[in-house]
Enzyme design. Structure first.
Site, short mmCIF file in Angstrom:
data_model
loop_
_atom_site.label_atom_id
_atom_site.label_comp_id
_atom_site.label_asym_id
_atom_site.label_seq_id
_atom_site.Cartn_x
_atom_site.Cartn_y
_atom_site.Cartn_z
N CYS A 79 0.86 -1.19 0.00
CA CYS A 79 0.00 0.00 0.00
C CYS A 79 0.89 1.23 0.00
O CYS A 79 1.64 1.46 0.95
CB CYS A 79 -0.90 -0.01 1.23
SG CYS A 79 -1.81 1.53 1.43
N HIS A 128 8.71 10.93 -4.26
CA HIS A 128 9.12 9.58 -3.87
C HIS A 128 8.04 8.55 -4.21
O HIS A 128 8.33 7.47 -4.75
CB HIS A 128 9.38 9.58 -2.35
CG HIS A 128 10.14 8.40 -1.86
ND1 HIS A 128 9.54 7.36 -1.22
CD2 HIS A 128 11.46 8.09 -1.93
CE1 HIS A 128 10.45 6.45 -0.90
NE2 HIS A 128 11.62 6.87 -1.32
N TYR A 144 -0.87 -8.40 -9.00
CA TYR A 144 -0.61 -7.01 -8.60
C TYR A 144 -1.56 -6.58 -7.48
O TYR A 144 -2.67 -6.14 -7.73
CB TYR A 144 -0.79 -6.14 -9.84
CG TYR A 144 -0.39 -4.70 -9.68
CD1 TYR A 144 0.95 -4.33 -9.78
CD2 TYR A 144 -1.34 -3.71 -9.47
CE1 TYR A 144 1.32 -3.00 -9.67
CE2 TYR A 144 -0.97 -2.37 -9.36
CZ TYR A 144 0.36 -2.03 -9.46
OH TYR A 144 0.73 -0.72 -9.35
N ARG A 165 -10.61 0.33 0.11
CA ARG A 165 -10.24 -0.79 -0.77
C ARG A 165 -9.66 -2.01 -0.05
O ARG A 165 -9.19 -2.94 -0.68
CB ARG A 165 -9.23 -0.28 -1.82
CG ARG A 165 -9.86 0.68 -2.81
CD ARG A 165 -8.84 1.53 -3.55
NE ARG A 165 -9.47 2.39 -4.56
CZ ARG A 165 -10.13 3.52 -4.30
NH1 ARG A 165 -10.26 3.95 -3.04
NH2 ARG A 165 -10.69 4.22 -5.27
#
Ligand code: RBF
Length: 168
Positions: A89, A97, A122, A136
């Site tokens: 995550c 970054h 993925y 999610r």
């Protein structure tokens, strides 16, 4: 691609082969662990619900999402797994970054898929904020871990089918 139009936990059970006899490695990033552990739970629960055995699911932790590439590559090289689920995550910060890690990790996982015979799924959330991530990983948009588990099962089946068809 709008995930707001699709619940990540929705799938048609009729379209999913049994996961019995398939071996899965789940590689999980420790960064934002509240989110990644919820994604892991979703993935493991869904694999078990589809017939996978506990001893056929291996969980490995890596420090951050960027390390998912090396972590997954090592699991592939071990030869144990039929599929790898890479879970991480990334939450956008103040500097670029985030973009570099997103790009590097995504590219790295894509390369593993192109180079090896083991599908790497993925399971990377790339979010602008924590609310989007919570939505999610078991929130209003479902759990991406569930979706990754279903995808992993389908991809193992896909490869097995190809191997069977080319033997005939
Ligand atoms: N890793 C993640 O999985 N998610 C993040 O949101 C995340 N943010 C980071 C922010 C900064 C400023 C740094 C230095 C690292 C971050 N990482 C994150 C860790 C990264 O994936 C990796 O582990 C480290 O950069 C070491 O290679």
């Amino acid at each position: 691609m709008a995930s707001s139009l699709h619940n990540l936990s929705d799938y048609d059970p009729k379209s999913v082969p049994s996961a019995k006899g398939m071996r899965f490695a789940v590689v999980v990033s420790e960064w934002n662990s509240k989110i990644t552990h919820a994604l892991l739970r979703g993935a493991v629960d869904t694999l078990l619900a589809q017939g996978a055995c506990e001893e056929d699911i291996q969980v490995r932790m890596v420090p951050g999402s960027f390390e998912l590439v090396f972590g997954s590559a090592q699991v592939i090289k071990s030869g144990w797994a039929d599929a790898v689920i890479a879970i991480g995550c990334l939450i956008k910060g103040d500097t670029p970054h985030f973009d570099y890690i997103c790009q590097g990790t995504t590219q790295g996982l894509a390369e593993l898929n192109a180079r090896h015979d083991v599908p790497v799924i993925y399971g990377l959330l790339t979010c602008n904020n924590m609310d989007q991530a919570e939505d999610r990983c078991g929130g209003i948009l479902g759990n991406k871990g569930d979706e990754c588990a279903i995808t992993a099962i389908k991809m193992v089946n896909y490869r097995r089918q190809i191997l069977l068809d080319t033997k005939e």
